[in-house]
Design an enzyme around this catalytic site. Sequence first.
Site, PDB file in Angstrom:
ATOM      1  N   ASP A 158       0.848  -1.187   0.000  1.00 36.23           N
ATOM      2  CA  ASP A 158       0.000   0.000   0.000  1.00 36.23           C
ATOM      3  C   ASP A 158       0.877   1.228   0.000  1.00 36.23           C
ATOM      4  O   ASP A 158       1.871   1.271   0.714  1.00 36.23           O
ATOM      5  CB  ASP A 158      -0.873   0.000   1.256  1.00 36.23           C
TER       6      ASP A 158
ATOM      7  N   ASP B 241      -6.269  25.923   9.856  1.00 35.74           N
ATOM      8  CA  ASP B 241      -6.566  24.694   9.114  1.00 35.74           C
ATOM      9  C   ASP B 241      -5.889  23.526   9.817  1.00 35.74           C
ATOM     10  O   ASP B 241      -4.672  23.419   9.854  1.00 35.74           O
ATOM     11  CB  ASP B 241      -6.021  24.863   7.687  1.00 35.74           C
TER      12      ASP B 241
ATOM     13  N   PHE C  62     -13.096  24.449   4.628  1.00 34.84           N
ATOM     14  CA  PHE C  62     -13.260  23.848   3.310  1.00 34.84           C
ATOM     15  C   PHE C  62     -14.670  23.259   3.214  1.00 34.84           C
ATOM     16  O   PHE C  62     -15.157  22.630   4.139  1.00 34.84           O
ATOM     17  CB  PHE C  62     -12.223  22.727   3.145  1.00 34.84           C
ATOM     18  N   THR C  63     -15.353  23.493   2.127  1.00 35.58           N
ATOM     19  CA  THR C  63     -16.617  22.790   1.895  1.00 35.58           C
ATOM     20  C   THR C  63     -16.562  22.192   0.501  1.00 35.58           C
ATOM     21  O   THR C  63     -15.806  22.641  -0.370  1.00 35.58           O
ATOM     22  CB  THR C  63     -17.834  23.734   1.963  1.00 35.58           C
TER      23      THR C  63
ATOM     24  N   ARG D 220     -14.870  24.341  -2.383  1.00 36.88           N
ATOM     25  CA  ARG D 220     -13.589  23.662  -2.622  1.00 36.88           C
ATOM     26  C   ARG D 220     -12.414  24.593  -2.330  1.00 36.88           C
ATOM     27  O   ARG D 220     -11.387  24.562  -3.006  1.00 36.88           O
ATOM     28  CB  ARG D 220     -13.520  23.131  -4.061  1.00 36.88           C
TER      29      ARG D 220
END
Lengths: 599, 680
Positions: free
Chosen positions: B299, B336, B369-370, B374
């Site tokens: 991964d 943020d 942020f939504t 964006r």
Amino acid sequence: METFGWIQLALFLIALALITKPMGLYLAQVLDPNGRTWLDPVLRPLERGTFRVMGIRPDEEHNWKQYTFAMLLFSLVGCVFTYAILRFQYFLPFNPQKFGAVNPDLAFNTAASFTTNTNWQNYSGESTLSYFSQMVGLAFHNFVSAATGIAIAAALVRAIARHSAKTIGNFWVDLVRVTYYLLVPICLVFAVFLVSQGMIQNFKPYTKATLTEPMKVEVEKKNAKGEAIKGPDGKAVTEQQTVTEQNIVQGPMASQVAIKMLGTNGGGYANANAAHPFENPTPLSNFAQMLSIFAIGSGLTYYLGRMVKNQKHGWTVWTAMVVLFLGGVLLCWWAESSGNPIHQHLGIAAADGNMEGKEVRFGIFNSALFATVTTDASCGAVNSAHDSFTPLGGFVPLFNMQLGEIIIGGVGAGLYGILVFVVLAVFIAGLMVGRTPEYLGKKIEAYDVKMAMLSLLILAISILGFAASAIVSKWGLDGLNNKGPHGLSEILYAFTSGAGNNGSAFAGLTGNTPWYNTTLGLDMLFGRFLMIVPIMALAGSLVQKKVAPASAGTFPVHGGTFLILLLGTVLLVGALNFLPALTLGPIVEHFLMQGGKLF
Amino acid sequence: MTQKPASLFDWNIVGPAIGDAFKKLNPRLMVKNPVMFVTMVGAALTTVGIFTTEPALRGFVAQLAIWLWFTVLFANFAEAVAEGRGKAQAASLRRARKETMARRLRNSHEERVPAQILQKGNLVVCEAGDIIPADGDVVEGIASVDEAAITGESAPVIRESGGDRSAVTGGTRVLSDRIVIRVTADKGAGFLDKMIALVEGARRQKTPNEIALTILLAALTFIFLLVCVTLKPFGIYSGAAFWIPVLVALLVCLIPTTIGGLLSAIGIAGMDRVLQRNVLAMSGRAVEAAGDVDVLLLDKTGTITLGNRMAVAFHPAPGISPDDLAASAQLSSLADETPEGRSIVVLAKEKFGLRARDMHELEATFVPFTAQTRMSGVDLHANGAQPTMRVRKGAAEAVRGFVELAGGIFPQPVTSTVDEISHRGGTPLVVASDMMTLGTIELKDVVKGGIKERFAQLRKMGIKTVMITGDNPLTAAAIAAEAGVDDFMAEATPEQKLKRIRHEQAEGHLVAMTGDGTNDAPALAQADVGVAMNTGTQAAREAGNMVDLDSNPTKLIDIVEIGKQMLITRGSLTTFSIANDVAKYFAIIPAMLMARFSEVAPLNIMHLHSPTSAILSAVIFNALIIVALIPLALRGVAYKPMGALAILQRNLLIYGFGGLVVPFIGIKLIDLIITALHMA
């Protein structure tokens, strides 16, 4: 070890290297049912006709069990057929000398011997067998036993080359194609060549010649039925005869000799085999015969490389064989050139070494080379008496055979024999690099190791078991004409030659007794068929395996490292088993000879 | 359990092992190892021989018998030491397995029952301070769990119902909150139980290669038995009556006792080494298969990269100074809390020395942020309600809309920078302040330090690495190139992973993968070696054949090395053992013949003192070499990642050539010593 010897050895090696590739390429066509050869116009119709008559469907392939069963069935029928011919030869045509029926035990021994490609001869051809017995009963096997060996090798190679498959070819197709396309045509050409060298090819009765000097000999007294009369002590009663006439052998010799060499059969037309002037007339015929012994076995290594798409692997296997061959030649040649110190001390030795039992025409080098070639390749034809070699010179043929006839080897048998060692070498080395061992991408697992070891075990049991029982039994010792370590070598040699399907003899042993005929017959059958079954099982296992692609984590099965590994495996796993017995035979004899004792 | 490798000869292990070496003489146990069984029978025969030979030679036969018994005991001792080390590990595992009472839920009321009567499917409750009674899945609640008992890691981990972190292991302790667990394993079939049985050697099954090797060794033993048995009649004919003790000595020296005696110790020690790395393997077969693996599916997140995108560069728009861009970028990210946002603040500080400012002092409000906008950023309110300045960062298209709405122009050079970054596999974020486009922040997946070298090593070992990621192909390709993997799978789904594994296997490859989620379970089960993370779901842990207690996906590489090392050790010691035979021949065969054929004296190339000293020296060497090699068997032959040919050459030289030479020296030395001591 004179210069001419070195030149001839170099010539022999160059010639061998040169024929390997063409032979391999031709084999690849012959062993492919759809292969093309320039003999197709003549042989295709014949091949198709044979298949139709025999009810063979050439496109139908066998799995390993069907293949093995077909081979065993065919060999059994062939063995019984030859036994019958030998027993009834008196009533059969082409018997100008009016030879009677062959004894049951000798007939069994001879039938087993020729079925197994051994050609051990407990009889003397010119005084026992009719032309019909020679040509139909025996020469037939010279072709098909050779073809059988090649077929088995081809099946094993196919099993290695294919993957995720079940079938390994069709035995009948292989048998017919090898005989028609490979053995018969080459033998025709080879026989004509031999005739050109002075070899005889006729159906005349034996020529009688009057001896210029009559000689007295002791012979066994025989009754009216031709059986030896035994005295109260169980030994044959002998009488003195004066011989004034000599029977000079005649017959279809060149055709017999061609297949005897090419098919590594080795059974001589005459008792003296390739030392007889008719059977080996010139130096060139001697050279060509030796080369023909190695021709197919050498070509098969190229065939291996081509089929598995790794030509370097084929050449590495070839090189391993040639290194072992060279080691043998040089030791044998050196030992024979050094001669016998006792003779030298008495001043009766030939200047260039031990000439006892050697044909003057061939001398030391060609006798040593022939002895090595014939025992490397399980041929068994001889041009000198191995029994008369110095102890170390005689050690070489014995050792060659005990390795399992893998130095070029019998046609087909040499390849499948060395592939067993390749599998074992790959197994041990594979562990050493930290992966489940892989041979050309196929994992070597418990079953494969079991089958490979089983075939080695059978060889060891056949040789050591029979020899050990002979050496302490009355019947075994009765056949012995020499004492001490030399006698041990003779018995060991006989059973080694039988199990290895070689057929050459240390002549000091009287093998034509019911006991030896039976035990040697069994020894040859074990050495051939009990060896083949596990090898075919190995083929059956390999053919089913998936192929893992090569990566930096897989070690190459070509090049110097693999060569050393393979040689090491052959010598340590294959040869060490026989060293104690060899020590009591030729090695002790060597030291005793140095100390002034002979046997 | 801290998996410090015990020192090779810890008295606590060696002491009991000496006793066990005698207990293992039980013929029913011995017969499982054909080589040592034959040796033991030989030792017994020789012991009988002490009383049947003439008095003058009794001392010699007695010494032979003693050393033959030692040979067997040394082999048993090697196995016992390996088992002892396993048991020491198991004991510490078992301490975690204290008998606990479980709070079983029946028809929604609780009852206290002993943990061992719990069955699959039972529900149990655990609250802070409880020990989890059995392996299971959390079906209700969330809790922090101390798994130090099995992982040695003291930081607690979160276990919650649903999702990929629902599995709990029996023996671990709940630190906070309450969870309900559905038991997934009956008593005795749990994780720890399996591992304890494995490391103790009790339930150890032979691995496929070990079985193949045992067959090889058994066949060699049989052949040499035949050689020695037939030597007797050959001797009778030759007038040299070899007596049984001498033939036994020859036999024991020729059969591969060195590898035969150490074979099982190597296997047990291999499992032990796996455990020392905090990996639970479900079988020895799985560890051996790891050595064969040639494709690794890894991964991306967590294995190859650190896990999150990080800001790596600021690209200012024309006419804007880098400092201004950095300042605005920092401002937009101060509140943020996403890893990306924090990495921008960190980069601004590192590159431009900008310290974080206080949002309150600036009277700034954070605009999160939504999915619609964006973008995220801050509004500055110098005085009053209306924002005086709006700083935004986000995807290029969104910011273009924002700038153009404010009446500005989105400059062409910024567009090209954005495209370039995308091509490199990075993520561009454009920063704007009202109508001014300030520049672009380049975000990137950061590849773990040293991982590239690791992959280069794997390539040398012949192992192909495949990176699996949900990223788009462009991003994936860039990271793949940077990390140096051989191949990658972009936008991978669990079904595609499974398909890829099947495809690789069909081509003959052996595939290993790591995984943690339930949706990894089919792929883990399909892979030849599936390493489940301990943090993963119960489904994933059951599907794999190993569990990494540290949940470190790079561990797979260690496991591959251990698997290889196990095979290399076996192969090397086999080669050594077989090569030893040559010297032993030269010691024993001349000694056997001297009495009858004194002419063979030149064969005694080591110039050993006398026939009896020669035979005794060979037997003593044969016994001592087992002891001398025990540390190697337990530690394993050193494995260096290099090509197979190089490894083969190296080991062939050390163990093949060394195996030829060493016994010549060893036997000669022993001969000198026993001659000086007048032992023979």
